[in-house]
Design an enzyme around this catalytic site. Structure first.
Site, PDB file in Angstrom:
ATOM      1  N   GLU A 220       9.832  -3.668  15.594  1.00  0.00           N
ATOM      2  CA  GLU A 220      10.725  -3.074  14.609  1.00  0.00           C
ATOM      3  C   GLU A 220      11.020  -3.969  13.412  1.00  0.00           C
ATOM      4  O   GLU A 220      11.231  -3.472  12.305  1.00  0.00           O
ATOM      5  CB  GLU A 220      12.050  -2.687  15.286  1.00  0.00           C
ATOM      6  CG  GLU A 220      11.935  -1.602  16.334  1.00  0.00           C
ATOM      7  CD  GLU A 220      11.561  -0.249  15.737  1.00  0.00           C
ATOM      8  OE1 GLU A 220      11.848  -0.030  14.540  1.00  0.00           O
ATOM      9  OE2 GLU A 220      10.970   0.582  16.467  1.00  0.00           O
TER      10      GLU A 220
ATOM     11  N   SER B 255      -4.333  39.143  26.172  1.00  0.00           N
ATOM     12  CA  SER B 255      -4.311  40.292  25.260  1.00  0.00           C
ATOM     13  C   SER B 255      -3.099  40.332  24.351  1.00  0.00           C
ATOM     14  O   SER B 255      -3.016  41.169  23.464  1.00  0.00           O
ATOM     15  CB  SER B 255      -4.388  41.593  26.075  1.00  0.00           C
ATOM     16  OG  SER B 255      -5.642  41.721  26.681  1.00  0.00           O
TER      17      SER B 255
END
Length: 868
Positions: A103, A376
């Site tokens: 960081e 479908s």
């Protein structure tokens, strides 16, 4: 003398030299720079003066984030109970090294702002636009999480710099790092590094962490959702390795140590996943996801936020009740479910069901992972709607031939292993046949179909394939399908589903989180496809999910694996003008679900139960037909579409939707009433003894030719209304019949008989008295029949419409030609145990995609959509 006479001003002008152009440019740049510095300093000074004050309580005791429902009522407080604080002395050096290397590598050297890193970020922002790179130090992240909003603005960044500088002046580096590690969010509802270590590895003491575990924790805060090892172990593994490389780069560990740590499988590090304590956890998962996507590096990662959501607590309770063991719905043991309920008009998420029995913190099948193949369910979205939108189809009656089809090495079929001939688009969708859907997709074109689907928020990784036309390619979640279906009920307008309406930050600023809406299709397309999906619910594959009394439209969907009964996935998607609901059921391991009430039909039962409950007591408008869509009568089986004639039986008349200007152009001649030829009247025959002949006569109104038969004498034709049978035999009975013919059409025959008297007759009478009596009775019966027929003729002439109706009725039921097979398209649609619609044959050779199964692309060559 002239030179001596020059004026002093002229001589001064000649001596003056021009300044070089580069000096002018340099001077201009310097002046601009000075002005920018002055202006920038003034702006910075203003923002610094208006920045919030450092509050020690907010720095050391992070505030919780409050979550509100759609009514403004609080329903969750995040960070209050799931945060366990640690001191700097509790932190092992290895963890400090991993965090700073990842960081903020110069954390212990800078004064709150890393000038080198900030300079690099400024260059990147200049090249790629403001916000491209933050360059935030740990000090800045503490400030941002404690006091500021995450919006990337110049004001926020300048205030962040100023406050980070002040933080570094007032607190030691050890105190600042302690603040950071107690604040940061690690995903999985874990706030602070101590809570994260316990959540992921089951370790209470940070000193017990191994190097791989330390590296994983150090890498999580950047993207807590994406790197969550419970949900995305592959991404977490990559992030862990990145942190190890950074630790080597900054000389915190050796390369050998990093290589050894990289051999560790992330999944082997994890403890058993624990449920989180907040109710409505499945919905909160989506809140986190929306925050993460909105802010990129923020995932409920700020303190003191007030988050206003779209949650309807009543609807959420309904969904969770449906997923509970007390719902009354039977489930096979390994069946799971994901559910998303939206407001149809706004696409605001009203409820989310993450899994069966609502395990808090459990896997959320509605939004997490790769999703599942929709079967479908994709047909309205990728086939029929694009066909209407691109002008390929102009009516719901559009005729499509369901016939054998081969595409490369792929020979698709229908779930019932039959082909049904010509049918309408409405019937093809209602019965969920594959061949018409694929043909429609081909007519639209893959590029147009994909573009249309993209407008509904559906993205196809690697591009669209033919198998996607029947849902056998890409994977989607219920939240994706619900968002796409909602557009049909919102007049074609698509809005990305969202869970947050606005956020209030600790600095008092607010952020509107509602997404923009865009037109995905015309109102006409939206309504026509919706109307076709109404038929799915009333007469097609969705009848078990229908809710009486609601104007509801929907589509089923299942997938299958070649050679296996049942399905790995079963879907039910549908909408009213109030709500849109998408439900997936399936198995975590992609195994087969059996058909029936406890298997593939569970999605339909869930749909019906939820839709019934959420609509109770609510007014639900019907779908509104736009002005450019027209209803019209059409005769079943006509190609092209033809209006019914006066003689078309009512059972053969359909009501279909047509785009204005595309109504049927002709009237069908199939059932036109044929003009009946009148029979002769007044038929009579008598024996003439003098000429030994029978004279026949009749009446007829109009021109005609006549056929006269006299058994056993033979037959003759004439255009007169009389005829003679000569040389008749004594004692012989002659049966006479007369028909009229006009333009090749023949009338009904009228008949009579004559017995010639004579010796043979007398002999017969003497020898066979009983037979003669019978002949006399026959004669009387024939006379009565002739009289009855004449009376009937008169009635026919008086009641032509009634007779036509009788003739028409005789023809009913015999006219379903053209292979429509309307009564047989889905014999099991009302049978709870067998409505499985298996689509035959995967998209074999279909550009390498998974042809219909529920797996990652290309891994299940044998799966196709099961077509419900």
């Amino acid at each position: 003398m002239a030179e001596k006479g020059q004026s002093r001003a002229s001589r001064r002008k000649q001596k003056k030299k021009k300044r070089p152009i580069w000096k002018k440019i340099l001077l201009t740049i310097v002046l601009i720079g000075v002005l920018c510095v002055v202006a920038g300093g003034a702006v910075f000074g203003y923002y610094a003066a208006t920045a919030p004050k450092l509050d020690e309580e907010k720095l050391s005791d992070p505030a919780s984030n409050i979550i509100y429902d759609m009514n403004g009522d609080e329903f969750a407080e995040l960070g209050s109970e799931s945060r366990r604080k640690v001191t700097y002395d509790d932190l092992p050096q290895q963890l400090i090294d991993a965090v700073t290397a990842t960081e903020d590598s110069r954390f212990f050297e800078h004064n709150g702002i890393d000038i080198i890193r900030t300079g690099g970020a400024l260059v990147s922002n200049f090249k790629n636009g403001f916000g491209a790179e933050g360059g935030s130090t740990i000090d800045q992240q503490v400030i941002k999480r404690s006091f500021l909003s995450p919006e990337k603005t110049v004001k926020r960044k300048m205030q962040e710099w100023w406050l980070a500088f002040q933080l570094d002046r007032q607190y030691s580096k050890e105190e600042i790092l302690e603040m950071y590690l107690n604040k940061v969010f690690y995903g999985q509802y874990a706030y602070g590094v101590a809570t994260a270590a316990e959540t992921y590895f089951g370790k209470d003491d940070l000193n017990d962490l191994t190097l791989p575990e330390t590296a994983l924790l150090a890498g999580l805060p950047q993207r807590p959702t994406a790197y969550n090892p419970f949900e995305n172990p592959d991404l977490a593994q990559q992030r862990m390795n990145t942190v190890l490389d950074l630790m080597v780069q900054h000389e915190k560990i050796t390369q050998a140590e990093a290589d050894e740590a990289k051999k560790t499988n992330v999944e082997d590090l994890l403890t058993e996943k624990q449920p989180q304590s907040n109710k409505y956890g499945a919905f909160l998962d989506q809140v986190q996801k929306d925050l993460s996507e909105r802010f990129e590096d923020t995932d409920l990662n700020l303190d003191g936020m007030k988050i206003y959501t779209t949650l309807d607590p009543d609807a959420q309770e309904t969904v969770e009740n449906a997923l509970s063991e007390d719902s009354g719905i039977s489930w096979v043991d390994n069946l799971q479910a994901g559910i998303t309920l939206l407001d149809t008009k706004s696409s605001a998420i009203r409820a989310i069901g993450g899994n069966k029995n609502n395990e808090l913190g459990g896997y959320n099948y509605a939004i997490q992972g790769l999703g599942n193949q929709p079967g479908s369910s994709m047909k309205p979205l990728l086939d029929y709607a694009p066909a209407f939108e691109n002008g390929v189809y102009t009516s719901t009656y559009e005729q499509i031939n369901d016939e054998p089809l081969t595409i490369g090495n792929w020979t698709p079929g229908n779930y019932d292993d039959q082909f049904h001939g010509w049918m309408s688009a409405r019937t093809a969708l209602a019965k969920s046949y594959n061949i018409p859907a694929i043909k429609t997709f081909q007519a639209v074109g893959a590029e147009n179909a994909e573009k249309f689907a993209n407008g509904l928020g559906l993205e196809f990784e690697g591009g669209i394939q033919t198998g996607d036309s029947i849902g056998g390619g890409s994977n989607f979640h219920t939240i994706d399908m619900a968002g796409a279906y909602a557009a049909f009920g919102n007049e074609g307008i698509y809005t990305q589903p969202y869970s947050i309406t606005k956020i209030e930050f600790s600095d008092g600023s607010t952020l509107d989180m509602k997404p923009e809406s865009e037109a995905a299709m015309s109102e006409a397309t939206a309504y026509m496809v919706t109307d076709m999906m109404r038929s799915v619910m009333t007469e097609g594959t969705g009848v078990m999910a229908d809710v009486p009394g609601l104007d509801i439209a929907g589509k089923t969907g299942t997938t299958n694996k070649e050679g296996q009964d049942g399905s790995p996935d079963s879907w039910m998607n549908g909408l009213t003008t109030n709500y849109t609901l998408s439900i997936w059921t399936g198995t975590p391991d992609d195994s087969i679900i059996p058909g029936g009430k406890a298997g593939t039909d569970v999605a339909k039962y869930l749909f019906k139960q939820i839709m019934t409950d959420v609509h109770e007591g609510k007014d639900t408008e019907s779908f509104k037909k736009p002005s450019d869509v027209v209803e019209a009568k059409v005769e079943r089986g006509s190609r092209p579409a033809a209006s019914p004639s006066a003689g078309t039986p009512s059972s053969e008349i359909l009501t279909e939707l047509f785009l204005k200007g595309n109504l049927p152009g002709a009237t069908s001649e199939r059932y036109e009433e044929e003009e009946e030829i009148d029979p002769v009247t007044g038929l009579s025959a008598s024996y003439d003894e003098a000429s030994n002949s029978i004279n026949i006569s009749w009446n007829y109104d109009g021109d005609a030719s006549f056929s006269v038969s006299a058994d056993p004498s033979g037959s003759t034709s004439t255009s007169d209304t009389s005829a003679v049978i000569e040389n008749v035999q004594a004692g012989q009975t002659y049966n006479i019949a007369v028909t009229a013919s006009v333009d090749g059409e023949t009338s009904e025959a009228k008949s009579t008989s004559v017995t010639v008297p004579g010796e043979e007759e007398n002999v017969e009478e003497e020898e066979n008295p009983d037979e003669n009596a019978e002949d006399q009775e026959d004669q009387n019966n024939e006379d009565q029949q002739n009289e009855d027929e004449q009376n009937q003729d008169q009635n026919d002439e008086q009641n032509p419409d009634e007779n036509a109706d009788e003739n028409s009725d005789q023809n009913n039921g015999n006219e379903d030609n053209n292979g429509n097979n309307n009564g047989n398209e889905d014999s099991n649609q009302g049978d709870e145990s067998g409505n499985t619609e298996e689509e035959e044959n995967p998209d074999e050779g279909n550009q390498g995609t998974d042809s219909g199964g529920d797996a990652d692309s290309g891994t299940d060559q044998g799966e196709t959509d099961e077509q419900q």
